[in-house]
Design an enzyme around this catalytic site. Structure first.
Site, PDB file in Angstrom:
ATOM      1  N   ASP A 181      14.099  14.388  -2.330  1.00 41.98           N
ATOM      2  CA  ASP A 181      14.463  13.018  -3.525  1.00 41.98           C
ATOM      3  C   ASP A 181      16.847  13.178  -3.768  1.00 41.98           C
ATOM      4  OD1 ASP A 181      14.663  10.698  -5.329  1.00 41.98           O
ATOM      5  OD2 ASP A 181      13.347  12.281  -6.988  1.00 41.98           O
ATOM      6  N   GLU A 195      16.718  25.643  -7.794  1.00 43.70           N
ATOM      7  CA  GLU A 195      17.459  26.871  -6.102  1.00 43.70           C
ATOM      8  C   GLU A 195      16.365  27.702  -5.701  1.00 43.70           C
ATOM      9  OE1 GLU A 195      20.087  26.109  -4.259  1.00 43.70           O
ATOM     10  OE2 GLU A 195      20.687  24.436  -5.848  1.00 43.70           O
ATOM     11  N   GLY A 211      18.673  28.090   3.352  1.00 45.05           N
ATOM     12  CA  GLY A 211      19.183  28.066   4.632  1.00 45.05           C
ATOM     13  C   GLY A 211      19.487  29.726   4.843  1.00 45.05           C
TER      14      GLY A 211
END
Length: 274
Positions: free
Chosen positions: A141, A189, A166
């Site tokens: 999104d 997160e 990452g």
């Protein structure tokens, strides 16, 4: 494939000496081949083997080497120009190729070359980094970020502003993984190689790293780095031993199976947490 891996491993050992000007042809071709295989989904940085996630560190090394062998160059975009080492995935796509690969890309979504996007995926204005794998039927999104080498399963919803971390460095770290049929709520997160297992629902504004305590209120068990399958998770706090303060945690408020998820909407699961 072993020969390709050997070239990457050898080059990585001498990476400090490699530049775009002096890289040898064998190394350049090997790195470019790996990036192409990641881009097509033929290879992926991590995969589930016999029920366990296995990280292929040599593929991460190839991604890092790609930064050593390429110079920055100007790239044209719809709104502005860019200057970077990694080309955009869709730079050479025409309408026929978009139709063939079967996903939607809403402007100004950005995907770097070396990331795989599967069929029936929808990319709202979002960012997907090199080495990432986004499986079928997933929605990324608006303003969501899929970090380098992150693994996103089938039928996942990454809500607005979600950050999936990452982990190219440190190399021993495993990628962040969101398994099939998960819902990640807005502005949450998930980073540092945390695994959100299949069918889990993460509420809005939940922050998960390797040091985050994930407290199961039904059992009292505390997990680190892993959300068990079918968990419904919200933000919370746990008190200190002396009760003088509390610190952030994530709380598993209930467990649901696929049958329950099929009958009950995501919003209902999050509203009825008592």
């Amino acid at each position: 494939m072993q020969q390709l891996q050997n070239v990457i491993e050898s080059a990585f050992e001498r990476r400090a000496d490699i530049t775009p000007a002096n890289v040898d042809t064998v190394t350049r071709e090997a790195v470019n081949q790996v990036i192409g295989l990641l881009d097509s989904g033929a290879l992926r940085v991590a995969e589930k083997i016999d029920g366990q996630w296995v990280t292929h560190q040599w593929l991460k090394k190839a991604v890092l080497l790609s930064f050593r062998i390429n110079d920055n160059k100007v790239m044209d975009g719809a709104e502005t120009r860019y200057y970077d080492k990694v080309p955009m995935k869709f730079a050479d796509y025409d309408e026929a190729r978009f139709q063939k690969e079967g996903f939607r890309v809403v402007p100004p979504a950005t995907v770097r070359q070396g990331a795989f996007i599967a069929r029936n995926t929808v990319l709202m204005p979002s960012y997907v980094n090199i080495g990432a794998y986004v499986d079928e039927g997933t929605m990324v999104d608006t303003w969501a970020t899929v970090g380098s080498c992150a693994q996103i399963g089938k039928n996942v919803h990454l809500s607005g502003g979600v950050g999936i971390g990452g982990v190219l460095e440190p190399l021993q770290a495993n990628p962040t993984i969101i398994e099939d049929n998960c819902f990640i709520g807005a502005r949450s997160e998930v980073v540092e190689g945390v695994i959100v297992e299949e069918g889990s629902v993460i509420s809005m504004g939940v922050y998960l790293g390797q040091s985050t305590r994930i407290y199961d209120r039904e059992t009292g068990e505390i997990h680190y780095g892993r959300v068990p399958a079918g968990s419904v998770v919200v933000s919370g706090n746990l008190p200190s031993k002396d009760g003088s303060y509390s610190l952030y945690c994530a709380v598993i408020v209930k467990k649901v199976d696929a049958k329950t998820r099929g009958k009950v909407g995501i919003n209902e699961l999050l509203r009825t947490i008592d």
